[in-house]
Design a protein around this motif. Structure first.
Motif, PDB file in Angstrom:
ATOM      1  N   ARG A 121       0.868  -1.182   0.074  1.00  0.00           N
ATOM      2  CA  ARG A 121      -0.062  -0.060   0.006  1.00  0.00           C
ATOM      3  C   ARG A 121       0.817   1.321  -0.027  1.00  0.00           C
ATOM      4  O   ARG A 121       1.559   1.448   0.989  1.00  0.00           O
ATOM      5  CB  ARG A 121      -1.003   0.086   1.286  1.00  0.00           C
ATOM      6  CG  ARG A 121      -1.803   1.616   1.360  1.00  0.00           C
ATOM      7  CD  ARG A 121      -2.940   1.463   0.413  1.00  0.00           C
ATOM      8  NE  ARG A 121      -3.305   2.748   0.064  1.00  0.00           N
ATOM      9  CZ  ARG A 121      -4.617   3.252  -0.359  1.00  0.00           C
ATOM     10  NH1 ARG A 121      -5.144   2.175  -0.721  1.00  0.00           N
ATOM     11  NH2 ARG A 121      -4.683   4.435  -0.648  1.00  0.00           N
ATOM     12  N   TYR A 122       0.818   1.787  -1.071  1.00  0.00           N
ATOM     13  CA  TYR A 122       1.513   3.285  -1.045  1.00  0.00           C
ATOM     14  C   TYR A 122       0.340   4.512  -1.321  1.00  0.00           C
ATOM     15  O   TYR A 122      -0.770   3.997  -1.441  1.00  0.00           O
ATOM     16  CB  TYR A 122       2.362   3.630  -2.463  1.00  0.00           C
ATOM     17  CG  TYR A 122       3.333   2.364  -2.550  1.00  0.00           C
ATOM     18  CD1 TYR A 122       4.570   2.710  -1.783  1.00  0.00           C
ATOM     19  CD2 TYR A 122       3.329   1.402  -3.324  1.00  0.00           C
ATOM     20  CE1 TYR A 122       5.657   1.808  -1.856  1.00  0.00           C
ATOM     21  CE2 TYR A 122       4.543   0.383  -3.193  1.00  0.00           C
ATOM     22  CZ  TYR A 122       5.452   0.462  -2.625  1.00  0.00           C
ATOM     23  OH  TYR A 122       6.424  -0.388  -2.707  1.00  0.00           O
ATOM     24  N   GLY A 123       0.656   5.684  -1.005  1.00  0.00           N
ATOM     25  CA  GLY A 123      -0.326   6.799  -1.012  1.00  0.00           C
ATOM     26  C   GLY A 123      -0.871   6.791  -2.459  1.00  0.00           C
ATOM     27  O   GLY A 123      -2.057   6.706  -2.610  1.00  0.00           O
ATOM     28  N   PRO A 150      -4.167   3.628  -5.338  1.00  0.00           N
ATOM     29  CA  PRO A 150      -4.338   4.273  -6.496  1.00  0.00           C
ATOM     30  C   PRO A 150      -3.296   4.681  -7.767  1.00  0.00           C
ATOM     31  O   PRO A 150      -2.163   5.133  -7.411  1.00  0.00           O
ATOM     32  CB  PRO A 150      -5.088   5.633  -6.223  1.00  0.00           C
ATOM     33  CG  PRO A 150      -4.548   5.876  -4.862  1.00  0.00           C
ATOM     34  CD  PRO A 150      -4.139   4.625  -4.273  1.00  0.00           C
ATOM     35  N   ILE A 151      -3.436   3.875  -8.805  1.00  0.00           N
ATOM     36  CA  ILE A 151      -2.015   4.208  -9.855  1.00  0.00           C
ATOM     37  C   ILE A 151      -2.702   4.732 -11.058  1.00  0.00           C
ATOM     38  O   ILE A 151      -3.647   4.085 -11.654  1.00  0.00           O
ATOM     39  CB  ILE A 151      -1.564   2.680 -10.054  1.00  0.00           C
ATOM     40  CG1 ILE A 151      -0.984   1.959  -8.811  1.00  0.00           C
ATOM     41  CG2 ILE A 151      -0.420   2.935 -11.132  1.00  0.00           C
ATOM     42  CD1 ILE A 151      -0.180   0.836  -8.996  1.00  0.00           C
ATOM     43  N   LEU A 152      -2.225   5.834 -11.397  1.00  0.00           N
ATOM     44  CA  LEU A 152      -2.681   6.429 -12.807  1.00  0.00           C
ATOM     45  C   LEU A 152      -1.305   6.411 -13.848  1.00  0.00           C
ATOM     46  O   LEU A 152      -0.356   6.525 -13.545  1.00  0.00           O
ATOM     47  CB  LEU A 152      -2.823   7.999 -12.462  1.00  0.00           C
ATOM     48  CG  LEU A 152      -2.823   8.852 -13.819  1.00  0.00           C
ATOM     49  CD1 LEU A 152      -4.089   8.640 -14.354  1.00  0.00           C
ATOM     50  CD2 LEU A 152      -2.636  10.253 -13.278  1.00  0.00           C
ATOM     51  N   ILE A 153      -1.967   5.698 -15.123  1.00  0.00           N
ATOM     52  CA  ILE A 153      -0.925   5.470 -16.010  1.00  0.00           C
ATOM     53  C   ILE A 153      -1.511   6.398 -17.124  1.00  0.00           C
ATOM     54  O   ILE A 153      -2.690   6.034 -17.615  1.00  0.00           O
ATOM     55  CB  ILE A 153      -0.898   3.931 -16.281  1.00  0.00           C
ATOM     56  CG1 ILE A 153      -0.199   3.246 -15.306  1.00  0.00           C
ATOM     57  CG2 ILE A 153       0.377   3.729 -17.526  1.00  0.00           C
ATOM     58  CD1 ILE A 153      -0.052   1.751 -15.283  1.00  0.00           C
ATOM     59  N   ALA A 179      -4.103  -3.610  -7.479  1.00  0.00           N
ATOM     60  CA  ALA A 179      -3.910  -1.930  -7.901  1.00  0.00           C
ATOM     61  C   ALA A 179      -5.296  -1.391  -8.247  1.00  0.00           C
ATOM     62  O   ALA A 179      -6.132  -2.223  -8.833  1.00  0.00           O
ATOM     63  CB  ALA A 179      -2.803  -1.560  -8.452  1.00  0.00           C
ATOM     64  N   ASN A 180      -5.540  -0.183  -7.860  1.00  0.00           N
ATOM     65  CA  ASN A 180      -6.876   0.522  -8.448  1.00  0.00           C
ATOM     66  C   ASN A 180      -6.255   1.443  -9.470  1.00  0.00           C
ATOM     67  O   ASN A 180      -5.824   2.519  -9.083  1.00  0.00           O
ATOM     68  CB  ASN A 180      -7.402   1.562  -7.289  1.00  0.00           C
ATOM     69  CG  ASN A 180      -8.588   2.464  -7.712  1.00  0.00           C
ATOM     70  OD1 ASN A 180      -8.948   2.175  -8.772  1.00  0.00           O
ATOM     71  ND2 ASN A 180      -8.958   3.038  -6.706  1.00  0.00           N
ATOM     72  N   VAL A 181      -6.392   0.967 -10.493  1.00  0.00           N
ATOM     73  CA  VAL A 181      -5.822   1.542 -11.822  1.00  0.00           C
ATOM     74  C   VAL A 181      -6.668   2.660 -12.756  1.00  0.00           C
ATOM     75  O   VAL A 181      -7.913   2.406 -12.831  1.00  0.00           O
ATOM     76  CB  VAL A 181      -5.114   0.643 -12.770  1.00  0.00           C
ATOM     77  CG1 VAL A 181      -4.548   1.119 -13.831  1.00  0.00           C
ATOM     78  CG2 VAL A 181      -4.242  -0.503 -11.999  1.00  0.00           C
ATOM     79  N   THR A 182      -6.195   3.752 -12.895  1.00  0.00           N
ATOM     80  CA  THR A 182      -6.650   4.755 -13.867  1.00  0.00           C
ATOM     81  C   THR A 182      -5.831   4.673 -15.291  1.00  0.00           C
ATOM     82  O   THR A 182      -4.640   5.118 -14.940  1.00  0.00           O
ATOM     83  CB  THR A 182      -6.931   5.963 -13.311  1.00  0.00           C
ATOM     84  OG1 THR A 182      -7.703   5.908 -12.289  1.00  0.00           O
ATOM     85  CG2 THR A 182      -7.527   6.903 -14.474  1.00  0.00           C
ATOM     86  N   LEU A 183      -6.055   4.396 -16.254  1.00  0.00           N
ATOM     87  CA  LEU A 183      -5.457   4.463 -17.634  1.00  0.00           C
ATOM     88  C   LEU A 183      -6.236   5.520 -18.553  1.00  0.00           C
ATOM     89  O   LEU A 183      -7.279   5.333 -18.816  1.00  0.00           O
ATOM     90  CB  LEU A 183      -5.545   2.927 -18.111  1.00  0.00           C
ATOM     91  CG  LEU A 183      -4.925   2.856 -19.623  1.00  0.00           C
ATOM     92  CD1 LEU A 183      -3.442   3.126 -19.524  1.00  0.00           C
ATOM     93  CD2 LEU A 183      -5.153   1.468 -20.462  1.00  0.00           C
ATOM     94  N   LYS A 184      -5.275   6.169 -18.939  1.00  0.00           N
ATOM     95  CA  LYS A 184      -5.773   7.193 -19.999  1.00  0.00           C
ATOM     96  C   LYS A 184      -4.723   7.158 -21.224  1.00  0.00           C
ATOM     97  O   LYS A 184      -3.568   7.273 -20.998  1.00  0.00           O
ATOM     98  CB  LYS A 184      -5.782   8.757 -19.259  1.00  0.00           C
ATOM     99  CG  LYS A 184      -6.750   8.930 -18.315  1.00  0.00           C
ATOM    100  CD  LYS A 184      -8.092   8.931 -18.863  1.00  0.00           C
ATOM    101  CE  LYS A 184      -9.140   9.255 -17.675  1.00  0.00           C
ATOM    102  NZ  LYS A 184     -10.594   9.081 -18.196  1.00  0.00           N
ATOM    103  N   ILE A 185      -5.249   7.102 -22.329  1.00  0.00           N
ATOM    104  CA  ILE A 185      -4.567   7.196 -23.571  1.00  0.00           C
ATOM    105  C   ILE A 185      -4.972   8.190 -24.451  1.00  0.00           C
ATOM    106  O   ILE A 185      -6.221   8.296 -24.621  1.00  0.00           O
ATOM    107  CB  ILE A 185      -4.687   5.628 -24.384  1.00  0.00           C
ATOM    108  CG1 ILE A 185      -4.336   4.393 -23.351  1.00  0.00           C
ATOM    109  CG2 ILE A 185      -4.042   5.737 -25.582  1.00  0.00           C
ATOM    110  CD1 ILE A 185      -4.481   2.930 -23.965  1.00  0.00           C
ATOM    111  N   TYR A 186      -4.179   8.891 -24.841  1.00  0.00           N
ATOM    112  CA  TYR A 186      -4.471  10.293 -25.690  1.00  0.00           C
ATOM    113  C   TYR A 186      -3.977   9.943 -27.162  1.00  0.00           C
ATOM    114  O   TYR A 186      -2.960   9.755 -27.343  1.00  0.00           O
ATOM    115  CB  TYR A 186      -3.865  11.386 -24.811  1.00  0.00           C
ATOM    116  CG  TYR A 186      -4.319  11.604 -23.607  1.00  0.00           C
ATOM    117  CD1 TYR A 186      -5.428  12.317 -23.278  1.00  0.00           C
ATOM    118  CD2 TYR A 186      -3.424  11.369 -22.748  1.00  0.00           C
ATOM    119  CE1 TYR A 186      -5.787  12.515 -21.834  1.00  0.00           C
ATOM    120  CE2 TYR A 186      -3.783  11.561 -21.218  1.00  0.00           C
ATOM    121  CZ  TYR A 186      -5.361  12.063 -20.889  1.00  0.00           C
ATOM    122  OH  TYR A 186      -5.554  12.233 -19.668  1.00  0.00           O
TER     123      TYR A 186
END
Length: 206
Positions: A121-123, A150-153, A179-186
């Motif tokens: 567990r990290y912030g 929470p991990i944002l990629i 992990a609780n992942v948010t992925l954003k592809i632009y």
């Protein structure tokens, strides 16, 4: 081949007075000082901020998609240096669950590699344009439980350095480690960090 000396540029609140810490990892050819400029766009008012400097401005010599052996000993040296910094931060009284990571490009790859080899567990983890390292991903290298960190990629499609296929592979692997992942592809985004990505990062930090 090179190993990394521990050279850390600090900013923000002194570690012994902070409740949270942020580790920022710069990209290839860049510097600790350059990645620290992102702090002006991020909600880090009460954080101690640590930006390690890579020897020769590069964490490892070849593409992150090269065989891992090609990037040794620099890669192991970089991972060890981050581990040592994490221990230093904990000794200042900051809990692991209040340690955050942010990296861009090569720094994002290194960030993801470190936290996924040491899942816990990290912030929060913010990876601007990156994926796990290696010609093929070796599942046995990655263990632990992110416990919904929470991990944002984020990445561009296409990106000149980071294939979307590897980003998707990375997301699937870290999700298996809870992990609780948010992925954003632009589509068509340059190899950079946009205002929208910074806003998403602030969602994790605040």
């Amino acid at each position: 081949m090179y190993t990394h000396r521990k050279q850390i540029v600090t900013a923000g609140v002194p570690a012994d007075q902070a409740k949270k810490a942020m580790i920022m990892l710069h990209g290839r050819g860049a510097s600790a000082v350059s990645i620290l400029t992102l702090k002006d766009h991020l909600q880090l008012d009460d954080y101690a901020i640590f930006a390690p400097q890579a020897t020769e401005h590069s964490w490892y010599p070849y593409s992150f998609m090269a065989p891992v052996s090609n990037n040794q000993p620099a890669l192991d040296s970089a991972l060890e240096m981050i581990g040592s910094l994490v221990e230093d931060i904990k000794q200042q009284g900051i809990l692991q669950e209040n340690i955050y990571f942010l990296g861009f490009s090569q720094g994002a790859c290194l960030t993801l590699e470190y936290v996924t080899r040491n899942a816990g567990r990290y912030g929060g983890v913010i990876a601007f344009t990156g994926g796990l390292i290696g010609e093929k991903l070796m599942n046995e290298n990655y263990q632990g439980d992110f416990n919904q960190t929470p991990i944002l990629i984020t990445t561009g499609d296409p990106d000149p350095h980071v294939p979307v296929s590897r980003v998707n592979e990375t997301v699937s692997l870290i999700k298996k480690l809870n992990a609780n992942v948010t992925l954003k592809i632009y589509k068509g985004r340059q190899h950079t960090v946009t205002a929208e990505e910074l806003a998403l990062a602030n969602g994790i930090l605040s």
